[in-house]
Design an enzyme around this catalytic site. Structure first.
Site, PDB file in Angstrom:
ATOM      1  N   ASP A   1       0.821  -1.211   0.000  1.00  0.00           N
ATOM      2  CA  ASP A   1       0.000   0.000   0.000  1.00  0.00           C
ATOM      3  C   ASP A   1       0.849   1.251   0.000  1.00  0.00           C
ATOM      4  O   ASP A   1       0.473   2.279  -0.580  1.00  0.00           O
ATOM      5  CB  ASP A   1      -1.018   0.000   1.154  1.00  0.00           C
ATOM      6  CG  ASP A   1      -0.383  -0.135   2.531  1.00  0.00           C
ATOM      7  OD1 ASP A   1       0.844  -0.287   2.621  1.00  0.00           O
ATOM      8  OD2 ASP A   1      -1.140  -0.095   3.527  1.00  0.00           O
TER       9      ASP A   1
ATOM     10  N   HIS B   1       0.923   3.931  -2.813  1.00  0.00           N
ATOM     11  CA  HIS B   1       0.746   5.329  -2.422  1.00  0.00           C
ATOM     12  C   HIS B   1       1.756   6.202  -3.159  1.00  0.00           C
ATOM     13  O   HIS B   1       1.410   7.206  -3.783  1.00  0.00           O
ATOM     14  CB  HIS B   1       0.929   5.464  -0.904  1.00  0.00           C
ATOM     15  CG  HIS B   1       0.981   6.876  -0.398  1.00  0.00           C
ATOM     16  ND1 HIS B   1      -0.038   7.435   0.337  1.00  0.00           N
ATOM     17  CD2 HIS B   1       1.930   7.841  -0.531  1.00  0.00           C
ATOM     18  CE1 HIS B   1       0.278   8.688   0.639  1.00  0.00           C
ATOM     19  NE2 HIS B   1       1.481   8.960   0.127  1.00  0.00           N
ATOM     20  N   GLU B   2       3.021   5.795  -3.083  1.00  0.00           N
ATOM     21  CA  GLU B   2       4.076   6.621  -3.683  1.00  0.00           C
ATOM     22  C   GLU B   2       3.902   6.712  -5.197  1.00  0.00           C
ATOM     23  O   GLU B   2       4.028   7.780  -5.782  1.00  0.00           O
ATOM     24  CB  GLU B   2       5.452   6.046  -3.335  1.00  0.00           C
ATOM     25  CG  GLU B   2       5.752   6.009  -1.840  1.00  0.00           C
ATOM     26  CD  GLU B   2       5.695   7.372  -1.181  1.00  0.00           C
ATOM     27  OE1 GLU B   2       5.836   8.384  -1.888  1.00  0.00           O
ATOM     28  OE2 GLU B   2       5.492   7.424   0.050  1.00  0.00           O
TER      29      GLU B   2
ATOM     30  N   HIS C   1       1.415   9.080  -6.491  1.00  0.00           N
ATOM     31  CA  HIS C   1       1.894  10.457  -6.650  1.00  0.00           C
ATOM     32  C   HIS C   1       2.327  10.704  -8.098  1.00  0.00           C
ATOM     33  O   HIS C   1       2.199  11.812  -8.620  1.00  0.00           O
ATOM     34  CB  HIS C   1       3.071  10.736  -5.711  1.00  0.00           C
ATOM     35  CG  HIS C   1       2.663  10.982  -4.281  1.00  0.00           C
ATOM     36  ND1 HIS C   1       1.666  11.868  -3.931  1.00  0.00           N
ATOM     37  CD2 HIS C   1       3.126  10.455  -3.121  1.00  0.00           C
ATOM     38  CE1 HIS C   1       1.542  11.880  -2.609  1.00  0.00           C
ATOM     39  NE2 HIS C   1       2.407  11.021  -2.085  1.00  0.00           N
TER      40      HIS C   1
ATOM     41  N   GLU D   1      -2.089  13.858  -1.311  1.00  0.00           N
ATOM     42  CA  GLU D   1      -1.831  12.782  -0.353  1.00  0.00           C
ATOM     43  C   GLU D   1      -3.025  11.828  -0.241  1.00  0.00           C
ATOM     44  O   GLU D   1      -2.872  10.607  -0.165  1.00  0.00           O
ATOM     45  CB  GLU D   1      -1.533  13.378   1.026  1.00  0.00           C
ATOM     46  CG  GLU D   1      -0.072  13.692   1.229  1.00  0.00           C
ATOM     47  CD  GLU D   1       0.790  12.456   1.066  1.00  0.00           C
ATOM     48  OE1 GLU D   1       0.470  11.408   1.666  1.00  0.00           O
ATOM     49  OE2 GLU D   1       1.772  12.515   0.312  1.00  0.00           O
TER      50      GLU D   1
ATOM     51  N   ASP E   1      -7.970  -2.927   4.349  1.00  0.00           N
ATOM     52  CA  ASP E   1      -7.943  -2.799   5.816  1.00  0.00           C
ATOM     53  C   ASP E   1      -7.972  -1.340   6.251  1.00  0.00           C
ATOM     54  O   ASP E   1      -8.054  -1.045   7.437  1.00  0.00           O
ATOM     55  CB  ASP E   1      -6.712  -3.507   6.401  1.00  0.00           C
ATOM     56  CG  ASP E   1      -5.397  -2.921   5.899  1.00  0.00           C
ATOM     57  OD1 ASP E   1      -5.414  -1.857   5.224  1.00  0.00           O
ATOM     58  OD2 ASP E   1      -4.347  -3.525   6.179  1.00  0.00           O
TER      59      ASP E   1
ATOM     60  N   HIS F   1      -0.104  15.879   4.964  1.00  0.00           N
ATOM     61  CA  HIS F   1      -0.303  14.535   5.517  1.00  0.00           C
ATOM     62  C   HIS F   1      -1.289  14.541   6.674  1.00  0.00           C
ATOM     63  O   HIS F   1      -1.609  13.494   7.219  1.00  0.00           O
ATOM     64  CB  HIS F   1       1.021  13.950   6.020  1.00  0.00           C
ATOM     65  CG  HIS F   1       1.985  13.635   4.937  1.00  0.00           C
ATOM     66  ND1 HIS F   1       3.003  14.493   4.581  1.00  0.00           N
ATOM     67  CD2 HIS F   1       2.076  12.572   4.091  1.00  0.00           C
ATOM     68  CE1 HIS F   1       3.696  13.968   3.576  1.00  0.00           C
ATOM     69  NE2 HIS F   1       3.143  12.804   3.261  1.00  0.00           N
TER      70      HIS F   1
HETATM   71 ZN   LIG Z   1       2.478  10.654   0.017  1.00  0.00          ZN
END
Ligand SMILES: [Zn+2]
Length: 1019
Positions: free
Chosen positions: A467, A471-472, A475, A495, A516, A563
């Site tokens: 995950d 996520h990265e 971006h 984010e 989850d 964040h």
């Molecule tokens: Zn990030």
């Protein structure tokens, strides 16, 4: 006086008012009806720009008035400010005339309903949607019909977009036809050859090629901006370098000169990229005129992002690797559909197109906070199986991080391709590059969006955390689509989308119905980084993560909380998938959010934009099985986190209607001492009859009330300027310094602007000037005067304005509407009576000094007492009275269309003109006016005529409102008639705070001589 005592009719005959009847009779028109006036729509009203219209006012008496107003209103405005602030967030926006007419034009030409929401800060459209806003252009040889269609739409809607020339100011950046058959064309804004940044528009074409939506984050043409920098590029670079720690020897390329719109007004600026270190990759925007720093943010995503411990996990994985030669394999996956075999020479990243390449930093540099990349090595194996080691290393352990990175990058690629049809992060098959084992005990992972490099530290198993990898890499998707600026709300959206798709990739791989919801799931992380289901279960140094907008964390740290506040949008997404009673599941939700990210959001989008984008995306996906109920769930999910709809632009209520009962200010005649006093009726405290409010007698003119109902402004019986709190807690304040000076006064809803007409010191006649005090300006610029001249109406009419009387401000103080005594030479017909004096209605544009004829002068009738609606900028009520018979009528009209309806006939008599002095109710569902009433001391009571939703068509019969009362005006306590932010928005609107009573007609002026001293009310 002007009133005629009514013919007495028994109450019971007036069925409609039986319940309220107290002697009031609303007269049917029994005598000659007045001439039917013309209402000129503002857009086509005759207009005169007077070269001597606007001038500073240096009159000492005017200055004295200004001082009085300034002193008094400071208190009032402070009180209003709190209420205004509350209303601000949700209040709709009012369009200036040009934009409003542009919108009307769009509405007329579209097939169905058109929905527009505006961006308050720029006054430009945030989103426009509707069927066939522009029909598909015909295909022509060598032309792209999609671009032609979008261009035609933008060209025609230039006024709505506030652009001078969309053809040159908008550059097409990308055009894409998607799997729904829809086309998105993304335009960047330009000015004088420079990028206007961040300013973008996306025009959407439906499958038939018609325009059906536009998302906007553009600004008005920065026409006044000088594109020549005063600050040299080198100087801007030096400024930027000094700003970023560790940038002393950073390689900084040529900065871009652009028009920066991110800090409010457009500024000429240098945008400088400062790659100081791996984790300090800053953009700095330097003002090219002043040299100051306008903005700065770090684009190394998650660079300062603290993770926590993870378990080691890494089973045996099937991976695709590059077989260079016999016995030489590389961790490079060239098996994906994106791989361009013909152009590639793997495994070097420079020569691999459409691959996934993993490189090893070998735990260098020797730092737990690496600031640069060391030499990087391929990971190789002689067998294509573990152990994978740095190229050239004959021994040593398997670099498991490399395997995990390749596995997870491959999974993310597959997710975007298989679920969303996206070919790599850039959508164009761009190679994915991962660097593993960066630094020594480096406990982080980050993504360099400017170079699409994913870097992993080795202190924890970041490379194995699916995950987090997703996520990265998301971006990267964002970087190549919405490109949300990594700062404040747009950064928090950036984010949030990464968190969301991190979880979506995880669920896709595991096959679970729902993820989850933990960002940084076990076993890679022992403690998760964020919890989308229950954000507040985890804390930051600022306290728990927010789960709704009111909990948002305002800080300059973390790029403005990217964040921190991301959890608001994360949580909305959780609600949509699983939390709401009408949750729609992850498959539908991810399709909607992916579409929002890639086809609707732009660099500067904020949370409200995200809502609008998600709703719009859901609606567009109806062809893919998204139902209306699903769309509603999208709305509900944002509502659940307090991200509400953006401000709407349009009638029916440009201003929000205010809750609560209509309270009334009025004048009441007191037989002893035989004068008018200010009265009030607030139903809760005053009873049906109302109560006296002022201590001294007042001019028979209508009082003005502030937008929040707190304070009245009026002229007293000795032509002095007075204020009075409507709550009755103190008696009126009349500055003795400005007695015998003021003829009439008006006040803007926010109390910031005052307009007044003064009496000539020699003749005691009103001057032919409207003076305006703008309290936001410092003396002497706060006081200006406008000479009032009449626009030529047609060839047969020459009009000269003698003086203005009753004034009414638009909501933002841009326009003053007023009636004026006008000397007219009617040359067209045979009566030969030249130089008649009649009243007519005009408007003054305070910004330009233009004067518009709204209701032109008519022979033999007086047209006056204009009053604008309270929740609309385009509706007006006024009087029309026959100069001979005295009969009159109250009219209501629409200033956009010119539609005009008679609200109520009023019977007068020669010498007794019947003026209704109308005004609108608080929600514009009725018009209030004066009627003859033989049972009243003054012979006059207030009546109320309900009107339809169009604000001009009477419905039912008139009813009694307040007995023995005149010059009525409605206010609502605690409300505030909001105005657009005038400093940012040249919006023009017309508000309806009623103004002053007016000095009326020459024939009623005779009474003035006896009113030289104020008289107290008898109690
Ligand atoms: Zn990030």
């Amino acid at each position: 006086m002007r009133r005629v005592v009514a013919r007495l009719v028994p109450c019971c005959e007036i069925v409609a008012i039986a319940a309220l009847c107290a002697g009031l009779v609303v007269q049917p028109a029994t005598a000659t009806p007045p001439a039917w006036p013309q209402l000129r729509p503002l857009a086509i009203a005759p207009q005169l720009v007077s070269p001597r219209g606007r001038a500073p006012s240096d009159d000492l008496r005017a200055r004295a008035v200004a001082e009085t107003l300034r002193t008094r209103s400071a208190v009032v405005r402070a009180e209003a400010a709190a209420i205004r602030e509350q209303a601000r967030a949700t209040r709709p926006l009012v369009l200036p005339p040009l934009q409003r007419h542009a919108l009307d034009e769009l509405r007329r030409s579209a097939r169905g309903a058109v929905e527009v929401t505006m961006r308050r800060e720029s006054g430009t459209p945030r989103m426009i949607r509707g069927d066939s806003l522009e029909r598909a252009a015909r295909a022509r040889a060598g032309r792209d019909p999609a671009a032609d269609t979008a261009r035609a739409f933008l060209r025609k809607r230039a006024a709505l977009l506030k652009l001078d020339d969309p053809d040159t100011e908008l550059a097409l950046q990308r055009s894409r036809r998607d799997e729904l058959g829809r086309t998105q064309l993304r335009f960047g804004q330009r000015h004088a050859g420079l990028r206007v940044w961040p300013a973008e528009l996306i025009v959407h074409l439906d499958p038939s090629g018609d325009v059906d939506a536009m998302d906007g984050a553009s600004v008005a043409t920065p026409a006044a901006l000088d594109p020549t920098p005063a600050v040299a590029a080198a100087s801007a670079v030096a400024t930027a370098r000094a700003l970023v720690a560790g940038a002393a020897d950073a390689k900084i390329g040529t900065p871009e000169l652009l028009v920066y719109t991110g800090s409010g007004a457009a500024r000429l600026a240098w945008k400088v990229f400062v790659p100081a270190t791996l984790q300090d990759q800053w953009w700095v925007v330097v003002d090219a005129q002043s040299g100051g720093v306008l903005n700065a943010w770090n684009t190394a995503q998650d660079a300062d992002f603290a993770g926590s411990g993870t378990d080691v996990f890494n089973g045996s994985q099937s991976i695709h690797v590059w077989n260079e030669t016999a016995g030489s394999f590389f961790l490079a996956d060239t098996s994906k559909p994106m791989f361009n075999a013909g152009a590639s020479n793997p495994p070097d990243p420079d020569t691999t197109f459409g691959g996934i390449v993993v490189l090893d930093a070998g735990n260098q540099p020797d730092s737990n906070n690496p600031q640069h990349f060391p030499d990087l090595f391929h990971l190789t194996s002689p067998t294509g199986a573990s152990p994978w080691r740095p190229q050239g290393a004959a021994s040593g352990p398997n670099v498991a991080d490399g395997v995990s990175a390749l596995v997870n990058l491959s999974r993310v690629y597959d997710y975007y391709l298989n679920v969303h049809g996206r070919n790599s992060l850039d959508g164009a098959g761009g190679t994915l590059l991962a660097v593993v084992r960066l630094g020594h005990d480096f406990d982080n992972a980050f993504f360099l969006s400017e170079n699409n490099i994913m870097a992993f530290g080795a202190a924890n198993r970041y490379a194995g955390a699916l995950d987090v990898v997703a996520h990265e890499l998301t971006h990267g998707v964002t970087h190549h689509s919405a490109n949300l600026i990594y700062q404040k709300e747009s950064g928090a959206l950036n984010e949030a989308f990464s968190d969301i798709f991190g979880e979506m990739v995880e669920a896709h791989v595991t096959g679970a119905a729902t993820p989850d919801w933990l960002v940084g799931s076990p076993p890679a992380f022992s403690a998760p980084l964020r919890n989308m289901q229950n954000p507040g279960s985890l804390s930051t140094s600022f306290g728990p993560f927010p789960s709704k907008y009111s909990q948002r964390i305002e800080t300059s740290q973390d790029n403005g909380g990217v964040h921190l506040n991301s959890s608001i949008i994360n949580h909305a997404y959780f609600q949509l998938v699983q939390g709401l009673p009408n949750a729609i599941g992850r498959l539908k939700a991810q399709a909607i959010f992916y579409r929002a990210l890639t086809t609707h959001l732009t660099a500067s989008s904020n949370f409200v934009d995200a809502r609008l984008a998600a709703v719009q995306s859901a609606q567009e996906l109806s062809v893919s099985g998204i139902s209306d109920a699903d769309v509603q769930a999208v709305r509900d999910s944002f509502t659940a986190v307090e991200v509400f709809d953006g401000p709407g632009t349009e009638p029916p209520d440009p201003f929000p209607g205010t809750q609560g009962a209509d309270s009334t200010l009025f004048l009441r005649f007191a037989p002893d001492p035989g004068a008018y006093f200010l009265g009030r009726r607030e139903i809760q405290s005053d009873g049906a009859g109302g109560a006296f409010l002022s201590t001294f007698d007042v001019k028979p003119k209508r009082p003005a009330v502030l937008g929040d109902g707190s304070e009245a402004v009026f002229v007293d019986s000795i032509d002095g300027l007075c204020f009075l709190r409507t709550d009755g807690t103190e008696s009126e304040f009349c500055d003795p310094a400005v007695s015998n000076v003021v003829s009439s006064v008006a006040i803007s809803p926010d109390g910031k602007l005052f307009g007044f007409v003064m009496l000539d010191s020699l003749t005691s006649q009103p001057e032919n000037l409207i003076r305006v005090i703008d309290e936001s300006k410092a003396p002497p610029n706060d006081l200006v005067q406008f000479t009032i001249e009449a626009p030529a109406i047609d060839a047969s009419t020459i009009a000269t304005i003698l003086f203005a009387d009753q004034m009414d401000f638009s909501a933002d103080g841009r326009l003053v509407i007023f009636d004026a005594l006008t000397r007219v030479g009617f040359t067209g017909s045979g009566s030969g009576a030249a130089d008649l004096e009649v009243w007519a209605i005009y408007a003054l544009d305070l910004a330009t000094g233009s004067i518009f004829t709204i209701v032109p002068p008519e022979r033999g009738v007086d047209i006056g007492y204009p009053s604008l609606a309270q929740t609309s900028d385009i509706h007006i009520a006024f009087d029309v009275v026959d100069q001979v018979s005295g009969d009159g009528a109250v009219f209501a009209g629409n200033l956009d269309t010119g539609a005009l309806v008679q609200i109520a006939p009023l019977a007068g008599a020669p010498g007794f003109p019947a003026f209704g002095i109308p005004s609108y109710s608080g929600s514009d569902d009725a018009v209030l006016f004066s009627v003859a009433d033989g049972a009243a001391n003054s012979g006059v009571s207030l009546a109320r005529q309900a009107v339809a939703a169009d604000r001009i068509t009477p419905t039912g019969a008139p009813t009694a409102w307040i007995d023995d009362a005149d010059f009525g005006v409605i206010y609502r306590r605690g409300s505030f008639v909001p105005e657009p932010d005038a400093t940012l928005l040249a919006a023009t609107a017309w508000s309806a705070v009623a103004i002053l009573a007016r000095w009326r007609r020459a024939r009623s002026r005779s009474a003035r001589g006896s009113e030289i001293r104020r008289r107290p009310r008898a109690f």
